[in-house]
Design a protein around this motif. Structure first.
Motif, PDB file in Angstrom:
ATOM      1  N   TYR A  60      42.207  -1.605 -68.657  1.00 33.58           N
ATOM      2  CA  TYR A  60      41.753  -2.503 -69.810  1.00 33.58           C
ATOM      3  C   TYR A  60      42.097  -1.395 -71.513  1.00 33.58           C
ATOM      4  O   TYR A  60      41.109  -1.851 -71.530  1.00 33.58           O
ATOM      5  CB  TYR A  60      40.263  -2.608 -69.268  1.00 33.58           C
TER       6      TYR A  60
ATOM      7  N   THR B 222      39.712  -7.961 -58.755  1.00 33.50           N
ATOM      8  CA  THR B 222      39.086  -8.591 -57.839  1.00 33.50           C
ATOM      9  C   THR B 222      37.530  -8.645 -58.539  1.00 33.50           C
ATOM     10  O   THR B 222      37.192  -9.502 -57.902  1.00 33.50           O
ATOM     11  CB  THR B 222      38.969  -7.633 -56.609  1.00 33.50           C
TER      12      THR B 222
ATOM     13  N   LEU C   3      34.057  -2.495 -60.058  1.00 28.67           N
ATOM     14  CA  LEU C   3      32.890  -1.522 -60.252  1.00 28.67           C
ATOM     15  C   LEU C   3      31.297  -2.200 -59.174  1.00 28.67           C
ATOM     16  O   LEU C   3      30.447  -0.787 -59.113  1.00 28.67           O
ATOM     17  CB  LEU C   3      31.383  -2.181 -61.586  1.00 28.67           C
TER      18      LEU C   3
HETATM   19  P1  ADP Z   1      38.095  -6.328 -62.206  1.00 29.89           P
HETATM   20  O1  ADP Z   1      38.655  -6.393 -60.460  1.00 29.89           O
HETATM   21  O2  ADP Z   1      37.760  -7.553 -63.003  1.00 29.89           O
HETATM   22  O3  ADP Z   1      38.488  -5.093 -62.531  1.00 29.89           O
HETATM   23  P2  ADP Z   1      35.669  -4.296 -62.051  1.00 29.89           P
HETATM   24  O4  ADP Z   1      34.486  -4.325 -60.992  1.00 29.89           O
HETATM   25  O5  ADP Z   1      36.091  -3.296 -61.864  1.00 29.89           O
HETATM   26  O6  ADP Z   1      36.434  -6.054 -61.355  1.00 29.89           O
HETATM   27  O7  ADP Z   1      35.066  -4.665 -63.613  1.00 29.89           O
HETATM   28  C1  ADP Z   1      34.108  -5.685 -63.835  1.00 29.89           C
HETATM   29  C2  ADP Z   1      34.742  -6.333 -65.617  1.00 29.89           C
HETATM   30  O8  ADP Z   1      33.662  -5.149 -66.307  1.00 29.89           O
HETATM   31  C3  ADP Z   1      36.394  -7.169 -65.633  1.00 29.89           C
HETATM   32  O9  ADP Z   1      36.424  -7.780 -65.207  1.00 29.89           O
HETATM   33  C4  ADP Z   1      36.114  -6.547 -66.829  1.00 29.89           C
HETATM   34  O10 ADP Z   1      36.744  -7.165 -68.087  1.00 29.89           O
HETATM   35  C5  ADP Z   1      35.318  -4.880 -67.530  1.00 29.89           C
HETATM   36  N1  ADP Z   1      35.675  -3.782 -67.216  1.00 29.89           N
HETATM   37  C6  ADP Z   1      35.814  -2.681 -66.429  1.00 29.89           C
HETATM   38  N2  ADP Z   1      35.955  -1.311 -66.601  1.00 29.89           N
HETATM   39  C7  ADP Z   1      35.787  -1.784 -67.429  1.00 29.89           C
HETATM   40  C8  ADP Z   1      36.940  -1.056 -68.801  1.00 29.89           C
HETATM   41  N3  ADP Z   1      37.915   0.433 -68.607  1.00 29.89           N
HETATM   42  N4  ADP Z   1      37.301  -1.515 -69.931  1.00 29.89           N
HETATM   43  C9  ADP Z   1      36.645  -2.767 -70.691  1.00 29.89           C
HETATM   44  N5  ADP Z   1      36.599  -3.350 -69.382  1.00 29.89           N
HETATM   45  C10 ADP Z   1      36.441  -3.277 -68.639  1.00 29.89           C
END
Ligand code: ADP
Length: 430
Positions: free
Chosen positions: A335, A390, A394
């Motif tokens: 990101y 996916t 988080l």
């Molecule tokens: P993904 O597999 O979509 O990255 P995560 O659970 O890791 O799923 O993250 C959920 C959402 O949080 C992501 O889809 C993204 O929109 C946002 N996100 C996570 N980390 C960041 C970051 N470092 N900067 C900006 N947005 C983030």
């Protein structure tokens, strides 16, 4: 009324004085007559006090007070009225208590009242069914001696009761309970226990279903990916359109593989016990290896700087910590646009150990922050397919941290970047 008895008292004293003066006039012994009169008055007063004391001692609220007149009559009447009012109020209070006890007795949830030292004071019949408490022998005993599940003792003594605790009932392992504790009054405890067996079974079914489906899908997916790779190796024999289609199919199969792996990892995190007596993990070495993977993912388009306390170790499960930390670092890469700065910091302070992953990426609007750790929650779903995420990263981080008594804080400004900080208690550090 007040005026009445004051007037009567003054009249009576004047009459007594006049009588004494008359006797003094007849006998010529004024002093003796006065002493005799006052002595008589004192004796009468003492007699009234004695009657009052005897009436109070009888302690029979329905008994009317002794007959008297003047100030003593007033005192007797006032006391009698006070007593009647007190009886009436006590009756009202008792009926409220009876109604509250009656309604809590009819509750299916257990309600337990503990004193400030956590000793049992009162409980309803549901508490006997759900927790096996026995009346009257358990009264006055500490609740932690009666509900002996280790997680209950730890939860109770931690003093952190914002979230409820779920545990099997001491009466039967098949019964699942949810316990909520609230402090009230002079630091007494109110404990409410709900039977959540049905909910627990449904939750278990959900977890089993997800784990089984993910597991079952793995084999067919491996076969499909295998064939796709073979076909791609011979792509020169196909038309460019087919090659593009095959590449896309391979990409999506890859994504699906990641999704299944993440789902299986989450299922495993939910199904196994947290690592309590885990070995110390060399976080510095772990972060170094994750950094290499992140640099590979970024194709050296980002700069990843490092500020790590190499002597600080964390007791936990290395594989889980690797998943959590790499998810954070990979997100920072995913990101942040090319050329972005990522800063990784691992340090300790008086509260414990902390890992911060700071990026100068696209950032997140504050309204999304509370929901980011939910499964499949994405800020922008169109962005997800381009980053190959996916939506479970988080959620995995949150689960791993929970299992290590850790906490995740997220700070972010749209367009400027984000900081994801994991904090672990001092008891986990080495
Ligand atoms: P993904 O597999 O979509 O990255 P995560 O659970 O890791 O799923 O993250 C959920 C959402 O949080 C992501 O889809 C993204 O929109 C946002 N996100 C996570 N980390 C960041 C970051 N470092 N900067 C900006 N947005 C983030």
């Amino acid at each position: 009324m007040n005026q009445d008895w004051q007037g009567a008292l003054v009249r009576r004293l004047l009459l007594l004085l006049a009588g004494c003066l008359l006797i003094g006039l007849i006998t010529g012994e004024y002093a003796w007559a006065l002493a005799l009169g006052l002595g008589g008055y004192l004796a009468w007063t003492i007699r009234q006090i004695r009657r009052l004391q005897q009436w109070l001692k009888r302690d029979q609220p329905d008994d009317p007070p002794p007959d008297s007149h003047g100030i003593w009559g007033e005192i007797f009447d006032s006391l009698y009225q006070l007593q009647r009012r007190d009886i009436h109020l006590r009756g009202q209070l008792q009926s409220v208590i009876d109604r509250v006890q009656g309604s809590t007795a009819a509750l299916k949830d257990a309600v337990i009242m503990l004193d400030s030292d956590a000793n049992l004071e009162w409980w309803n019949p549901a508490a006997e069914r759900l927790l096996g408490l026995k009346k009257p022998q358990d009264s006055g005993h500490a609740i932690t001696n009666l509900v002996r599940h280790p997680s209950f003792k730890e939860y109770f003594e931690s003093g952190r009761h914002d979230d409820p605790l779920e545990l099997p009932s001491p009466v039967s392992d098949r019964l699942w309970l949810q316990i909520t504790i609230t402090r009230y009054g002079n630091s007494e405890y109110l404990m409410v226990v709900r039977d959540i067996t049905r909910l627990h079974q449904l939750e278990q079914m959900r977890k089993d279903f997800v784990a089984n489906v993910s597991h079952e899908l793995r084999t067919p997916l491996t076969v499909i990916t295998g064939y796709l790779e073979t076909m791609l190796e011979h792509s020169e024999e196909q038309s460019p359109q087919w090659t593009r289609a095959l590449q896309q199919m391979n990409q999506q199969a890859d994504r699906m593989q990641h999704l299944l792996n993440d789902l299986l990892l989450l299922a495993k995190l939910e199904a196994t016990d947290p690592p309590t007596s885990a070995k110390p993990v060399n976080v510095s070495a772990l972060l170094e290896s994750i950094r290499s993977d992140a640099l590979a993912l970024s194709a050296d388009q980002h700069s990843i700087s490092f500020d790590v306390d190499a002597s600080l170790q964390l007791r936990g499960r290395e594989s889980e910590l690797r998943s959590a930390f790499s998810n954070l670092l990979f997100n920072a890469v995913k990101y942040s646009p090319p050329g972005g700065q990522i800063y990784l910091r691992w340090w300790r302070d008086e509260y414990g150990a902390h890992l911060a992953v700071q990026d100068s990426g696209i950032g997140i609007e504050s309204k999304h922050l509370p929901r980011l750790t939910e499964r499949f929650y994405r800020v922008d779903s169109s962005r997800a397919s381009s980053t190959g995420g996916t939506g479970l990263g988080l959620a995995i981080v949150k689960h791993v941290l929970l299992r290590h008594q850790g906490r995740l804080d997220i700070q972010s400004t749209l367009g400027k970047g984000s900081v994801f900080t994991c904090s672990f208690p001092r008891s986990r550090t080495e």
